[in-house]
Design a protein around this motif. Structure first.
Motif, PDB file in Angstrom:
ATOM      1  N   SER A  88      -2.845   4.468   2.710  1.00  0.00           N
ATOM      2  CA  SER A  88      -3.433   3.477   3.467  1.00  0.00           C
ATOM      3  C   SER A  88      -4.779   4.314   3.516  1.00  0.00           C
TER       4      SER A  88
ATOM      5  N   THR B 260      -2.433   0.413  -3.884  1.00  0.00           N
ATOM      6  CA  THR B 260      -1.530   0.241  -3.812  1.00  0.00           C
ATOM      7  C   THR B 260      -0.702   0.525  -4.668  1.00  0.00           C
ATOM      8  N   GLU B 261       1.069   0.046  -5.191  1.00  0.00           N
ATOM      9  CA  GLU B 261       2.101   0.854  -5.818  1.00  0.00           C
ATOM     10  C   GLU B 261       1.957   0.241  -7.655  1.00  0.00           C
TER      11      GLU B 261
ATOM     12  N   TYR C 282       1.204  -1.365  -0.695  1.00  0.00           N
ATOM     13  CA  TYR C 282      -0.415  -0.327   0.214  1.00  0.00           C
ATOM     14  C   TYR C 282       0.716   1.338  -0.325  1.00  0.00           C
TER      15      TYR C 282
END
Length: 87
Positions: free
Chosen positions: A5, A10-11, A2
């Motif tokens: 958050s 997500t990346e 993540y």
């Protein structure tokens, strides 16, 4: 992993948006909301994006940089006239 958050981004999602043309933290925010709440992920987003490689410069486009179709949440777009009046 993540990146944001607050919104569960997500990346992988950030990279996918970047590959689709959202090459600045502001553009990532407009398509995913990442970085718009607490802001702690903005530096991580900047690091994922690099130093603007692949992001067209305004001078080369002949005007303000545009996000590819489908990547902009119209509710977040500020009309250019508002931007020029504030300057």
């Amino acid at each position: 992993m993540y990146v944001c958050s607050c919104f569960g981004i997500t990346e992988t999602e950030v990279r996918a948006h970047a590959d689709a043309g959202a090459c600045t933290p502001r553009r990532i925010a407009s398509v995913s909301k990442a970085g718009t709440d607490c802001g702690s992920c903005v530096r991580r987003i900047q690091s994922i994006l690099g130093r603007g490689a692949g992001c067209p410069r305004r001078e080369l486009l002949g005007g303000p940089a545009e996000a590819p179709a489908g990547l902009v949440d119209e509710a977040l777009v500020v009309p250019e006239t508002v931007l020029t009046e504030a300057a």
